[in-house]
Each structure stands twice: as C-alpha cells, then as structure tokens.
Design a protein around this motif. Structure first.
Motif, PDB file in Angstrom:
ATOM      1  N   ASN A 182     -13.401 -24.132  27.646  1.00  0.00           N
ATOM      2  CA  ASN A 182     -14.671 -23.415  27.473  1.00  0.00           C
ATOM      3  C   ASN A 182     -14.520 -21.911  27.221  1.00  0.00           C
ATOM      4  N   GLY A 183     -13.289 -21.391  27.227  1.00  0.00           N
ATOM      5  CA  GLY A 183     -13.066 -19.989  26.873  1.00  0.00           C
ATOM      6  C   GLY A 183     -13.319 -18.969  27.965  1.00  0.00           C
ATOM      7  N   THR A 184     -13.653 -19.405  29.185  1.00  0.00           N
ATOM      8  CA  THR A 184     -13.884 -18.440  30.269  1.00  0.00           C
ATOM      9  C   THR A 184     -12.579 -17.770  30.657  1.00  0.00           C
ATOM     10  N   LYS A 185     -12.695 -16.543  31.182  1.00  0.00           N
ATOM     11  CA  LYS A 185     -11.501 -15.788  31.587  1.00  0.00           C
ATOM     12  C   LYS A 185     -11.444 -15.681  33.097  1.00  0.00           C
ATOM     13  N   LEU A 186     -10.222 -15.479  33.602  1.00  0.00           N
ATOM     14  CA  LEU A 186      -9.989 -15.431  35.035  1.00  0.00           C
ATOM     15  C   LEU A 186      -8.763 -14.565  35.288  1.00  0.00           C
ATOM     16  N   ASN A 187      -8.833 -13.705  36.298  1.00  0.00           N
ATOM     17  CA  ASN A 187      -7.661 -12.932  36.732  1.00  0.00           C
ATOM     18  C   ASN A 187      -7.153 -13.549  38.019  1.00  0.00           C
ATOM     19  N   GLU A 188      -5.879 -13.830  38.059  1.00  0.00           N
ATOM     20  CA  GLU A 188      -5.301 -14.521  39.204  1.00  0.00           C
ATOM     21  C   GLU A 188      -3.975 -13.879  39.588  1.00  0.00           C
ATOM     22  N   ARG A 189      -3.682 -13.891  40.896  1.00  0.00           N
ATOM     23  CA  ARG A 189      -2.384 -13.416  41.388  1.00  0.00           C
ATOM     24  C   ARG A 189      -1.533 -14.609  41.777  1.00  0.00           C
ATOM     25  N   PHE A 190      -0.293 -14.610  41.285  1.00  0.00           N
ATOM     26  CA  PHE A 190       0.648 -15.669  41.632  1.00  0.00           C
ATOM     27  C   PHE A 190       1.859 -15.040  42.292  1.00  0.00           C
ATOM     28  N   ARG A 191       2.166 -15.469  43.502  1.00  0.00           N
ATOM     29  CA  ARG A 191       3.350 -14.988  44.208  1.00  0.00           C
ATOM     30  C   ARG A 191       4.572 -15.784  43.737  1.00  0.00           C
ATOM     31  N   ALA A 192       5.742 -15.208  43.910  1.00  0.00           N
ATOM     32  CA  ALA A 192       6.979 -15.861  43.478  1.00  0.00           C
ATOM     33  C   ALA A 192       7.179 -17.198  44.184  1.00  0.00           C
ATOM     34  N   SER A 193       6.679 -17.323  45.405  1.00  0.00           N
ATOM     35  CA  SER A 193       6.867 -18.556  46.173  1.00  0.00           C
ATOM     36  C   SER A 193       5.929 -19.681  45.719  1.00  0.00           C
ATOM     37  N   GLU A 194       4.848 -19.347  44.990  1.00  0.00           N
ATOM     38  CA  GLU A 194       3.913 -20.370  44.513  1.00  0.00           C
ATOM     39  C   GLU A 194       4.483 -21.054  43.275  1.00  0.00           C
ATOM     40  N   THR A 195       4.161 -22.338  43.109  1.00  0.00           N
ATOM     41  CA  THR A 195       4.561 -23.033  41.896  1.00  0.00           C
ATOM     42  C   THR A 195       3.304 -23.494  41.158  1.00  0.00           C
TER      43      THR A 195
END
Length: 187
Positions: free
Chosen positions: A47-60
């Motif tokens: 649908n083209g929506t945007k999102l800002n997300e934080r990913f830590r090194a420990s997350e997969t």
C-alpha cells in the motif's frame, strides 16, 4: 533467510509486522549510552505507507527474495493491462492504477520485469528509456537563449514533457521513463 537488524541495507525486502517492506534508507546509530542500532526507513510494498523503525543488532528479521520474471506487454483492456510470460505464455492482468502513470509508456511487445512474491505481483520495471514521437511542440519564443530554455511538448502517448527549442512536432525523441524527461533525439 534471517538476517540481523544491523545488516539491513537500502533495497532489501523484509517481512515485518505481517507485511512486506522495502528498506529505503538506513543509518547506523551508535549513541553514547546504550547499544548501537540501525535506524531504517521502510516502505510497504502493498500500500506504499512509510514507517521508521529501529533494529538492534541482536534482533533478527526475515529477508525476502522476490522472483523476477520477464513479461511482454500485449494490450490494454479497459482499466487492465495484459502481459504474457515469455516462457510459459501464461497471461497476467494488472490494473492500470497499479502500474501508475508510467503505464502510458507501454508499447506493444515491450518486455517488462515483474517482481513476484509467492506468485503475487509486487512491483514492475519498465525499460529505462523509450523512443516516442512528438505530437505537438510549442514554437520557439524569439529572444530565448538556447542554452537553458526548454519548451513544453506533448508526446504521442499524451504525456507532457519539456524539450529543447530545436525539437519540432513529428520528431522522435528518447524519454527517461523514471524521471519523465527528455534524453536526446532518436536516431
């Protein structure tokens, strides 16, 4: 394929929050306090929506591979565009809205690349440049300097672009399909 959150790069397609997202921008952040993380701007492929997300090194996260197939444009039927798989001769119908304004550049027999995920079309790539005739071009205004002035023109497919003053009606020009801009005169 699972990857760590700090390995996400622009252009990667990931599965996140139950949807398919493409990474538009990434920035590695190392704050003075706390652990490092990857700040990622994501765009939803559906649908083209945007999102800002934080990913830590420990997350997969699950990185998704999209299948790319070449299809040949056959014809437009109402609001649908009909394409044919070059290998299997199966036909694929896509809504004109889904292809967007670049649908005006489709020509009979043109080969496009369709990105598929689990058999469902996600994206389409047209050739970078196409050759079209100029249907109408405004006359040159006396006194305009040739170096920096462009004049409006309408292509045979109805798309309006700016062309250099020396381009006349009836000439064929090469147009960039991504930027919708004049490239050069056709040979």
């Amino acid at each position: 394929m699972k990857i760590n959150g700090n390995e996400i790069r622009p252009g990667n397609v990931i599965e996140h929050d139950g949807g398919l997202w493409v990474a538009v921008k990434t920035q590695a952040v190392k704050p003075g306090k706390g652990g490092a993380f990857n700040q990622v701007e994501l765009k939803n492929l559906i649908n083209g929506t945007k999102l800002n997300e934080r990913f830590r090194a420990s997350e997969t996260v699950e990185r998704v591979r999209l299948d790319q197939k070449d299809f040949q444009f056959l014809y437009a039927e109402g609001e649908n565009l009909v394409f044919m798989d070059s290998d299997t001769y199966e036909q694929l119908e896509l809504a004109r809205d889904w292809v967007g304004e670049r649908a005006a550049f489709l020509q009979d027999g043109m080969v496009v690349t369709v990105e598929m995920y689990e058999g469902r079309p996600i994206g389409i790539s047209l050739p970078q440049q196409v050759t079209l005739g100029v249907a109408e071009a405004d006359p040159v205004v006396k006194g305009q300097t040739a170096a920096s002035s462009y004049k409006p023109a309408v292509l045979e497919n109805g798309v309006r672009i700016l062309v250099p003053p020396f381009v006349e009606s009836g000439e064929r020009v090469v147009v960039d399909t991504e930027e919708l801009t004049y490239v050069r005169r056709a040979d």
